[in-house]
Design an enzyme around this catalytic site. Structure first.
Site, PDB file in Angstrom:
ATOM      1  N   CYS A  54     -10.540   3.428   9.771  1.00  0.00           N
ATOM      2  CA  CYS A  54     -10.047   3.510   8.399  1.00  0.00           C
ATOM      3  C   CYS A  54      -9.126   2.338   8.081  1.00  0.00           C
ATOM      4  O   CYS A  54      -9.208   1.742   7.007  1.00  0.00           O
ATOM      5  CB  CYS A  54      -9.312   4.832   8.189  1.00  0.00           C
ATOM      6  SG  CYS A  54      -8.856   5.165   6.474  1.00  0.00           S
ATOM      7  N   GLY A 113       2.372   7.521  -0.876  1.00  0.00           N
ATOM      8  CA  GLY A 113       3.176   8.617  -1.399  1.00  0.00           C
ATOM      9  C   GLY A 113       4.089   9.207  -0.354  1.00  0.00           C
ATOM     10  O   GLY A 113       4.784  10.196  -0.613  1.00  0.00           O
ATOM     11  N   CYS A 142      -5.617  12.825   7.718  1.00  0.00           N
ATOM     12  CA  CYS A 142      -5.696  13.179   6.294  1.00  0.00           C
ATOM     13  C   CYS A 142      -6.801  14.198   6.046  1.00  0.00           C
ATOM     14  O   CYS A 142      -6.648  15.099   5.212  1.00  0.00           O
ATOM     15  CB  CYS A 142      -5.891  11.934   5.447  1.00  0.00           C
ATOM     16  SG  CYS A 142      -7.390  10.997   5.801  1.00  0.00           S
ATOM     17  N   GLY A 164       3.569   0.723   5.420  1.00  0.00           N
ATOM     18  CA  GLY A 164       4.659   1.377   6.121  1.00  0.00           C
ATOM     19  C   GLY A 164       4.362   1.665   7.576  1.00  0.00           C
ATOM     20  O   GLY A 164       4.996   2.540   8.175  1.00  0.00           O
ATOM     21  N   GLY A 215       0.832  -1.190   0.000  1.00  0.00           N
ATOM     22  CA  GLY A 215       0.000   0.000   0.000  1.00  0.00           C
ATOM     23  C   GLY A 215       0.867   1.240   0.000  1.00  0.00           C
ATOM     24  O   GLY A 215       1.633   1.470   0.939  1.00  0.00           O
ATOM     25  N   LEU A 216       0.760   2.041  -1.047  1.00  0.00           N
ATOM     26  CA  LEU A 216       1.602   3.230  -1.210  1.00  0.00           C
ATOM     27  C   LEU A 216       0.772   4.500  -1.073  1.00  0.00           C
ATOM     28  O   LEU A 216      -0.133   4.744  -1.864  1.00  0.00           O
ATOM     29  CB  LEU A 216       2.290   3.198  -2.574  1.00  0.00           C
ATOM     30  CG  LEU A 216       3.374   2.132  -2.766  1.00  0.00           C
ATOM     31  CD1 LEU A 216       3.814   2.082  -4.219  1.00  0.00           C
ATOM     32  CD2 LEU A 216       4.568   2.407  -1.864  1.00  0.00           C
TER      33      LEU A 216
END
Length: 353
Positions: A94, A10, A193, A119, A7-8
């Protein structure tokens, strides 16, 4: 070759996790979830950086539009919670319903893969004794995110990998620099976020909840001031009340039904116990009798000793050895045995005692 979907977002953490696994010989597939429009690591800017990292590593990149799921499970969840006078914690919700669950499902159904990696700073191990996957704190206690992961199921833990769990954050940055990753020096997000995308939680909520003037009162019902919406306040809040008093006053309750913010001194914002619902037992099966543990009632709080008493319907009562300040309905209570997450749930209400 072993295959893993990473899962990226960014950011540097997920980018480094992908680079580490790629360097270890895994067939790495990048996956970015499109959560919402706007700026921030989870949005347009993050998707561009994630795509760049995939190009840099020479791996494929998939983007999954999950905005409707995010709207229902996070945005609507937050708005309904704040309007009811609680302070919801979106991150654990989430992780389970928007990120890990959909990612693992997409990996299995579309990519022929049953492993995902992120991460996050946490660790997973399998116990031969209990036949359960256990969730552990990260080695870097300052970055430990196990508090936000308490709601992951055994299936999700079995299918997840946390390459950064044994590392210090400084080591992550160093590895990112060694691999010349574009995100190596990218600043770390300090906010949720939704806050990052909207400027503040107040600005986010004001998009959905209209101002509604009401009274700020003490425990005797005496009016001390006015507020413009209970959703702008949280339990334990002291600053920004706009009232003068001989002693410091804190928000001790939010009465959404009567549109009142109730304040009192610090002792009135302190509770000896609380009840927790929507409990997920992580590293152990649900006990049939009380257990001793250490609990965190917010992400940055210090663990404190408690007795956890199982109740019916996925609920527990938590009795603190010493009364605690600012126990906030809607936030997560997560209990540990040393570095091991035993379970967690959502703070439901204060004890009447």
């Amino acid at each position: 070759m072993k295959k893993v979907v990473v899962g990226l977002s960014g950011g540097v953490d997920s980018s480094t996790a992908a680079a580490i696994l790629h360097n270890q010989g895994y067939e790495v597939i990048g996956l970015t979830l499109w959560l919402m429009k706007g700026k921030g690591q989870c949005c347009s800017e993050g998707m561009i950086d994630a795509a760049f990292i995939c190009e840099q590593l020479g791996i494929s990149h998939h983007v999954v539009d999950i905005r409707e799921v995010f709207q229902t499970n996070i945005v609507d969840y937050l708005v309904s919670g704040y309007s009811a006078g609680i302070t919801p914690l979106p991150c654990s919700q989430c992780n389970k319903t928007v990120k890990f669950g959909p990612m693992l499902q997409y990996a299995r159904e579309n990519l022929g893969c049953d492993r995902i990696a992120t991460g996050h700073y946490a660790r997973i191990r399998y116990s031969e004794e209990t036949k359960r996957y256990e969730l552990l704190r990260a080695v870097d206690r300052n970055k430990d995110q196990s508090y936000f992961l308490y709601d992951l199921s055994q299936d999700l833990l079995a299918g997840s990998v946390f390459p950064l769990g044994e590392m210090q954050k400084s080591e992550t940055r160093r590895i990112a620099s060694e691999y010349n990753l574009k995100t190596a020096d990218k600043p770390e997000s300090q906010d949720l976020c939704l806050v990052e995308a909207n400027g503040s939680m107040r600005q986010f909520l004001d998009k959905y909840l209209a101002p509604k003037t009401g009274d700020i009162v003490d425990t005797d019902g005496k009016v001390l001031g006015q507020h413009d919406g209970v959703h702008h306040y949280t339990i334990g809040q002291r600053k920004g009340l706009g009232i003068a008093a001989a002693e410091p006053l804190y928000v001790i309750a939010l009465d959404a039904v009567n549109n009142k913010v109730i304040v009192g001194d610090r002792t009135k914002a302190t509770q000896p116990e609380c009840t927790v619902h929507r409990v997920n037992w992580v590293s152990m099966a649900e006990p049939t009798s009380p257990i001793r543990a250490e609990v965190q009632i917010r992400y940055r709080s210090h663990p404190v000793p408690v007795t956890v008493i199982p109740l019916e319907n996925s609920r527990v009562r938590i009795v603190f050895d010493e009364p605690q300040f600012s126990i906030t309905p809607g936030q997560a209570a997560v209990w540990y045995e040393g570095e091991k997450v035993l379970g967690g749930g959502i703070i439901e209400q204060f004890s009447d005692s």
